[in-house]
Design an enzyme around this catalytic site. Sequence first.
Site, PDB file in Angstrom:
ATOM      1  N   THR A   1       0.282   4.853   0.840  1.00  0.00           N
ATOM      2  CA  THR A   1       0.398   6.043   2.014  1.00  0.00           C
ATOM      3  C   THR A   1       0.923   5.425   3.541  1.00  0.00           C
ATOM      4  O   THR A   1       0.100   4.499   3.947  1.00  0.00           O
ATOM      5  CB  THR A   1      -1.054   6.564   1.851  1.00  0.00           C
ATOM      6  OG1 THR A   1      -1.243   6.999   0.902  1.00  0.00           O
ATOM      7  CG2 THR A   1      -1.169   7.759   2.988  1.00  0.00           C
TER       8      THR A   1
ATOM      9  N   THR B   1      -2.511   1.074  -5.047  1.00  0.00           N
ATOM     10  CA  THR B   1      -2.959   2.079  -4.501  1.00  0.00           C
ATOM     11  C   THR B   1      -4.321   2.709  -5.111  1.00  0.00           C
ATOM     12  O   THR B   1      -4.552   2.482  -6.126  1.00  0.00           O
ATOM     13  CB  THR B   1      -1.800   3.356  -4.440  1.00  0.00           C
ATOM     14  OG1 THR B   1      -2.443   4.624  -3.835  1.00  0.00           O
ATOM     15  CG2 THR B   1      -1.406   3.595  -5.970  1.00  0.00           C
TER      16      THR B   1
ATOM     17  N   ASP C   1      -3.222  -1.283   5.813  1.00  0.00           N
ATOM     18  CA  ASP C   1      -3.609  -0.681   7.090  1.00  0.00           C
ATOM     19  C   ASP C   1      -4.740  -1.524   8.156  1.00  0.00           C
ATOM     20  O   ASP C   1      -4.815  -1.185   9.044  1.00  0.00           O
ATOM     21  CB  ASP C   1      -3.958   0.682   7.172  1.00  0.00           C
ATOM     22  CG  ASP C   1      -5.352   0.948   6.478  1.00  0.00           C
ATOM     23  OD1 ASP C   1      -6.207  -0.041   6.228  1.00  0.00           O
ATOM     24  OD2 ASP C   1      -5.699   1.947   6.058  1.00  0.00           O
TER      25      ASP C   1
ATOM     26  N   ASP D   1      -8.186  -2.257   4.040  1.00  0.00           N
ATOM     27  CA  ASP D   1      -7.565  -3.612   2.997  1.00  0.00           C
ATOM     28  C   ASP D   1      -7.855  -4.892   3.753  1.00  0.00           C
ATOM     29  O   ASP D   1      -7.267  -5.902   3.282  1.00  0.00           O
ATOM     30  CB  ASP D   1      -5.940  -3.307   3.222  1.00  0.00           C
ATOM     31  CG  ASP D   1      -5.668  -1.892   2.619  1.00  0.00           C
ATOM     32  OD1 ASP D   1      -6.305  -1.438   1.638  1.00  0.00           O
ATOM     33  OD2 ASP D   1      -4.714  -1.145   3.126  1.00  0.00           O
TER      34      ASP D   1
ATOM     35  N   ASP E   1       0.744  -0.932  -0.136  1.00  0.00           N
ATOM     36  CA  ASP E   1      -0.012   0.274   0.156  1.00  0.00           C
ATOM     37  C   ASP E   1       0.917   1.222   0.039  1.00  0.00           C
ATOM     38  O   ASP E   1       2.135   1.250   0.569  1.00  0.00           O
ATOM     39  CB  ASP E   1      -0.900  -0.064   1.083  1.00  0.00           C
ATOM     40  CG  ASP E   1      -1.864   1.096   1.443  1.00  0.00           C
ATOM     41  OD1 ASP E   1      -2.319   1.196   0.226  1.00  0.00           O
ATOM     42  OD2 ASP E   1      -2.209   1.617   2.362  1.00  0.00           O
TER      43      ASP E   1
END
Length: 677
Positions: free
Chosen positions: A374, A520, A567, A571, A372
């Site tokens: 961020t 993403t 996170d 997800d 991922d």
Amino acid sequence: MDIDKMTSGHGTMDHTKMQHGSGHSMDMSGPGHHAMMIADFKKRFYVVLALTVPVMLLSMQIQQWLHLAISFAGSPYLLFALASVVFVYGGWPFLTGWLSEMKAKNPGMMTLIGFAVTVAYLYSSATVFGLKGMDFFWELDTLILIMLLGHWIEMKSVAGASKELELLVQLMPDEAHMVMPDMVHDVKTDTLKANDIILVKPGEKVAADGIILEGESYLNESMLTGESKPVQKVKGDKVIAGSINGNGSFKVTVSHAAKDSYLSQVVKLVDDAQKSKSKTQLLADTAAKWLTVIALLTGMTAFLYWYLTGQTLAFAMERMVTVIVICCPHALGLAVPLVVAKSTALSAKHGLLIKNRTAFENSRKITTMVFDKTGTLTIGKFEVSKIVSLQKALKENEIIRLASALEQQSEHPIATGILQKVKDLKIPVPKAENFKAISGQGIEATVEGKKVLVVSPGYLKENKIRTPDGFTANVTETVVFLIIDKELAGYIALSDEIRPESAEAITTLKQENIKSVLLTGDNSKVAASVSNTLGMDSFIAEVLPHQKLEKIKELQSKGGFVAMTGDGVNDAPALAQADIGIAVGSGSDIAAETAGIVLVNSNPKDIVSLILFGKATYRKMVQNLAWATCYNVIALPLAAGVLYNQGIVLSPAAGAVLMTVSTVVVAINASMLKVKT
């Protein structure tokens, strides 16, 4: 907290039941109890050691070897009495262990030792009371002596393997300074509850998870998160119980009771992982059970062979006892559990929390690593770089003000960036009502009677809303759009820096022949920029949470063994679909994730450390299993007497020494496991 209910290796006394590969169980209901058991073996060892000299001097065999003649009226009975004390007092842990295994219908190492010493004792006792033959009381004595020593050494090795977990438990201070209206009062940490206020003085450990109410300081969280640098904490920041305060002092509003603290969750997680069994452990269990059966059958076959081919009853008994002792599946049973105990505790100390043992051991198979963006490859701290109004009547400050009303409900890094900008501009945040999340695309609410949406470019695309003329965003910027009463009102651009550690992590993955893929929800330009800068193999952009699962399936269908980091909230489906799900940056909410592994920090280098540590752990398990298996393959025929005609024969005591050495080799090899950071 029961930290010692960990998979262990020795089947000594039947106290609280700990299983390991050879089928015997043992209870260790805390570090204090474990220390008592070590002390008990030590005491029994020294008592038997003191009795060994007179037993050996009174034994006929020893007298023949040393050309001595020590004999007096009743000397055989004195020898019998001393050997009986050794058998009952020294052999007690093994005899009770044997009984426990028989009750559980699960024969293992205690059965083998108990059976061997009982046969030796009964045969030798019979020779005192009329059976023709030579006793081997001295061999019984030395066998029990060495077995006690071996268990004592081994238990200390097991204690060493779990010491990192004990250190974690010891991080929690016993007392806290509770702030009362009139004074500061010292209370027991376990009596703290939510909303209590505590004072943390310089150099002290934080007694509870909470939020700083007043004051600031630098905290050392290295034993909890693996982060080596002290972290600055100011008013409003979260603090973790067990972290060590620097030179400042501060007051903390307690978030929850001690049993729900981050540290307690970590200890429980490690404890559960150590008790859970992976395929490697089950393989070792099966091998150890078979070895128990083989030892008993081979021992009895050796006895019958030697006795029926003309050897003395004493020699035939000795071969049987030696085979049974030398084949105790101790090293085999310990091969995996000791590495498990060491690896789970050690990884917790470095901020790598293993929830699923099989997932951790399978990390060596990873061929594709999906990231991922961020907060994992990037710092995750968005700063507003541009505010643009698309309506003449609306000023830039009004755009950010309305957006902040919605974002105050969110903990997303974009929301944090917008709220920080509002704070810097000293703009009051209005109240939002009827708040609703638009899955993977933004949020909506009613603000001052207007229907306001803060959405991603993907929302505009899906709802066929044309992007404004002249709209440009820097390739590294993330943009959110503001819609007021169905009219596009403006947009806010935010920037997020790539982590300095990301490039190194991707390079190491390349060296390990692992593909790196960026997945993403951000736009293609940002994704391409990050992917190219870091030298990643590919990227997949503008993906909604439910589409991430499909992308993972696609990668798997191409034959990849796929690990994904996320996170753990948006997800969750993709993390569950991946062969290995790794939740990152989930802070103290570690128990709620679908992932098999949780990384406390969002540092991509930790993911690489996890993979390398998984490989190292598996190597240690294989080394231990190989050693334990080869040792038995070589030792068993020697014990049975296949080289007797060449003059090579092992005594029961020599067999016990070899068994102890094999166990200690396995323990030392496990203790050398390290996390590379």
